[in-house]
Design a protein around this motif. Sequence first.
Motif, PDB file in Angstrom:
ATOM      1  N   ARG A  84       0.831  -1.205   0.000  1.00  0.00           N
ATOM      2  CA  ARG A  84       0.000   0.000   0.000  1.00  0.00           C
ATOM      3  C   ARG A  84       0.870   1.261   0.000  1.00  0.00           C
ATOM      4  NH1 ARG A  84      -5.335  -0.746   1.164  1.00  0.00           N
ATOM      5  NH2 ARG A  84      -5.979  -2.844   1.824  1.00  0.00           N
ATOM      6  N   ASP A  85       0.303   2.333  -0.510  1.00  0.00           N
ATOM      7  CA  ASP A  85       0.988   3.623  -0.513  1.00  0.00           C
ATOM      8  C   ASP A  85       1.181   4.081   0.928  1.00  0.00           C
ATOM      9  OD1 ASP A  85       0.905   6.785  -0.487  1.00  0.00           O
ATOM     10  OD2 ASP A  85       1.545   6.194  -2.499  1.00  0.00           O
ATOM     11  N   ILE A  86       2.393   4.483   1.262  1.00  0.00           N
ATOM     12  CA  ILE A  86       2.700   4.834   2.639  1.00  0.00           C
ATOM     13  C   ILE A  86       1.951   6.080   3.104  1.00  0.00           C
ATOM     14  CG2 ILE A  86       4.690   6.301   2.086  1.00  0.00           C
ATOM     15  CD1 ILE A  86       6.096   5.067   4.536  1.00  0.00           C
ATOM     16  N   VAL A  87       1.529   6.934   2.164  1.00  0.00           N
ATOM     17  CA  VAL A  87       0.841   8.174   2.524  1.00  0.00           C
ATOM     18  C   VAL A  87      -0.675   7.997   2.496  1.00  0.00           C
ATOM     19  CG1 VAL A  87       0.466  10.592   1.908  1.00  0.00           C
ATOM     20  CG2 VAL A  87       2.747   9.586   1.692  1.00  0.00           C
ATOM     21  N   THR A  88      -1.192   7.494   1.367  1.00  0.00           N
ATOM     22  CA  THR A  88      -2.647   7.398   1.196  1.00  0.00           C
ATOM     23  C   THR A  88      -3.231   6.104   1.761  1.00  0.00           C
ATOM     24  OG1 THR A  88      -2.499   6.334  -0.980  1.00  0.00           O
ATOM     25  CG2 THR A  88      -2.433   8.748  -0.917  1.00  0.00           C
ATOM     26  N   GLY A  89      -2.405   5.069   1.847  1.00  0.00           N
ATOM     27  CA  GLY A  89      -2.909   3.788   2.304  1.00  0.00           C
ATOM     28  C   GLY A  89      -3.616   2.995   1.220  1.00  0.00           C
ATOM     29  N   PHE A  90      -3.663   3.559   0.001  1.00  0.00           N
ATOM     30  CA  PHE A  90      -4.321   2.857  -1.106  1.00  0.00           C
ATOM     31  C   PHE A  90      -3.423   1.726  -1.619  1.00  0.00           C
ATOM     32  CE2 PHE A  90      -6.590   7.061  -2.231  1.00  0.00           C
ATOM     33  CZ  PHE A  90      -7.552   6.811  -1.261  1.00  0.00           C
ATOM     34  N   SER A  91      -4.065   0.673  -2.124  1.00  0.00           N
ATOM     35  CA  SER A  91      -3.327  -0.456  -2.682  1.00  0.00           C
ATOM     36  C   SER A  91      -2.559  -0.032  -3.928  1.00  0.00           C
ATOM     37  CB  SER A  91      -4.299  -1.585  -3.034  1.00  0.00           C
ATOM     38  OG  SER A  91      -3.662  -2.573  -3.820  1.00  0.00           O
ATOM     39  N   LYS A  92      -1.349  -0.555  -4.064  1.00  0.00           N
ATOM     40  CA  LYS A  92      -0.546  -0.306  -5.259  1.00  0.00           C
ATOM     41  C   LYS A  92      -0.786  -1.357  -6.335  1.00  0.00           C
ATOM     42  CE  LYS A  92       3.282   2.390  -3.367  1.00  0.00           C
ATOM     43  NZ  LYS A  92       4.766   2.521  -3.317  1.00  0.00           N
ATOM     44  N   GLY A  93      -1.671  -2.314  -6.046  1.00  0.00           N
ATOM     45  CA  GLY A  93      -2.043  -3.293  -7.063  1.00  0.00           C
ATOM     46  C   GLY A  93      -1.185  -4.541  -7.106  1.00  0.00           C
ATOM     47  N   TYR A  94      -0.360  -4.761  -6.085  1.00  0.00           N
ATOM     48  CA  TYR A  94       0.409  -6.005  -6.061  1.00  0.00           C
ATOM     49  C   TYR A  94       0.626  -6.460  -4.623  1.00  0.00           C
ATOM     50  CZ  TYR A  94       4.575  -3.039  -5.253  1.00  0.00           C
ATOM     51  OH  TYR A  94       5.484  -2.130  -4.760  1.00  0.00           O
ATOM     52  N   ALA A  95       0.928  -7.747  -4.473  1.00  0.00           N
ATOM     53  CA  ALA A  95       1.077  -8.330  -3.144  1.00  0.00           C
ATOM     54  C   ALA A  95       2.112  -9.443  -3.166  1.00  0.00           C
ATOM     55  CB  ALA A  95      -0.273  -8.874  -2.656  1.00  0.00           C
ATOM     56  N   PHE A  96       2.550  -9.849  -1.978  1.00  0.00           N
ATOM     57  CA  PHE A  96       3.472 -10.969  -1.820  1.00  0.00           C
ATOM     58  C   PHE A  96       2.833 -11.975  -0.872  1.00  0.00           C
ATOM     59  CE2 PHE A  96       6.114  -7.370  -2.973  1.00  0.00           C
ATOM     60  CZ  PHE A  96       6.945  -7.900  -3.945  1.00  0.00           C
ATOM     61  N   ILE A  97       2.840 -13.228  -1.276  1.00  0.00           N
ATOM     62  CA  ILE A  97       2.210 -14.285  -0.482  1.00  0.00           C
ATOM     63  C   ILE A  97       3.222 -15.390  -0.224  1.00  0.00           C
ATOM     64  CG2 ILE A  97       0.355 -15.994  -0.393  1.00  0.00           C
ATOM     65  CD1 ILE A  97      -1.259 -14.206  -2.263  1.00  0.00           C
ATOM     66  N   GLU A  98       3.483 -15.656   1.039  1.00  0.00           N
ATOM     67  CA  GLU A  98       4.416 -16.713   1.415  1.00  0.00           C
ATOM     68  C   GLU A  98       3.631 -17.924   1.910  1.00  0.00           C
ATOM     69  OE1 GLU A  98       7.997 -17.760   4.591  1.00  0.00           O
ATOM     70  OE2 GLU A  98       6.992 -15.805   4.666  1.00  0.00           O
ATOM     71  N   TYR A  99       3.913 -19.072   1.330  1.00  0.00           N
ATOM     72  CA  TYR A  99       3.260 -20.316   1.732  1.00  0.00           C
ATOM     73  C   TYR A  99       4.154 -21.090   2.697  1.00  0.00           C
ATOM     74  CZ  TYR A  99      -0.444 -19.853  -1.760  1.00  0.00           C
ATOM     75  OH  TYR A  99      -1.533 -19.423  -2.483  1.00  0.00           O
ATOM     76  N   LYS A 100       3.576 -22.105   3.316  1.00  0.00           N
ATOM     77  CA  LYS A 100       4.319 -22.938   4.245  1.00  0.00           C
ATOM     78  C   LYS A 100       5.052 -24.080   3.543  1.00  0.00           C
ATOM     79  CE  LYS A 100       1.365 -22.035   8.265  1.00  0.00           C
ATOM     80  NZ  LYS A 100       0.508 -22.640   9.320  1.00  0.00           N
ATOM     81  N   GLU A 101       4.555 -24.466   2.359  1.00  0.00           N
ATOM     82  CA  GLU A 101       5.139 -25.601   1.656  1.00  0.00           C
ATOM     83  C   GLU A 101       5.427 -25.241   0.204  1.00  0.00           C
ATOM     84  OE1 GLU A 101       2.156 -28.613   2.196  1.00  0.00           O
ATOM     85  OE2 GLU A 101       3.183 -29.422   3.940  1.00  0.00           O
ATOM     86  N   GLU A 102       6.487 -25.852  -0.335  1.00  0.00           N
ATOM     87  CA  GLU A 102       6.900 -25.566  -1.705  1.00  0.00           C
ATOM     88  C   GLU A 102       5.869 -26.034  -2.728  1.00  0.00           C
ATOM     89  OE1 GLU A 102      10.907 -26.049  -4.483  1.00  0.00           O
ATOM     90  OE2 GLU A 102      10.918 -26.596  -2.357  1.00  0.00           O
ATOM     91  N   ARG A 103       5.200 -27.143  -2.441  1.00  0.00           N
ATOM     92  CA  ARG A 103       4.195 -27.638  -3.379  1.00  0.00           C
ATOM     93  C   ARG A 103       3.019 -26.676  -3.489  1.00  0.00           C
ATOM     94  NH1 ARG A 103       1.673 -32.910  -0.169  1.00  0.00           N
ATOM     95  NH2 ARG A 103       0.991 -31.809   1.724  1.00  0.00           N
TER      96      ARG A 103
END
Length: 224
Positions: A84-103
Amino acid sequence: MSDWCPIAKDYNPLKAGSIDGTDVEPHDRAVWRAMSARYKPNKGVVGDPLLTLFVARLNPQTTEDKLQIVFSKYGDIRRLRLVRDIVTGFSKGYAFIEYKEERSVSRARRDADKLVVDQHEVFVDFEQERTLRGWVPRRLGGGLGGKKESGQLRFGGRDRPFRKPINLGPGATQERGLGERDRGEPRVRGDRRRYGESDWGSRDRRDYRERERDRGDRRHRDWR
């Protein structure tokens, strides 16, 4: 030519700016900017990079809760961060998702790419910042993919893999400029079949894991 691969094994801004990775001069100012950048991955980022996916082209209205619902069906999620934008808090349109397993990572990358979420077709790939050597982000002129309208397409990734260079024969040079027509979609359908999409990044990811393991062993010996 025998070791040619449609997916970049290391990030080179000059090659990324070329549809077949053979340009010898930058074709836009952003490439110049990326070549002179001295970017270092954010040390504040936590989690296993080999278990993390990059999810882009999100609807600005998509929330963390919605992403959790959509992506948890591929496996247990350890960490999810919607940028998110540090000032407005609006989403920048991308995310990172970490899973517990490689599969789970492999399954989500395979099945969630081009999935429609909140009326937007999303793009899903492995995280590049901490796993692709030499990485330069889009804001510094690098990155991968991009839109035609921007005039700053970047090749060598899942979205826009390199197009196989034309074999000009012995003694011929490939030092040539590429016309606007060449800047379009790379025609790699045959190469997609030859190099299974799931294999394009797997070997380099295994190499990365081995390098990290060796580095950890050296640190352990030094500590003793």
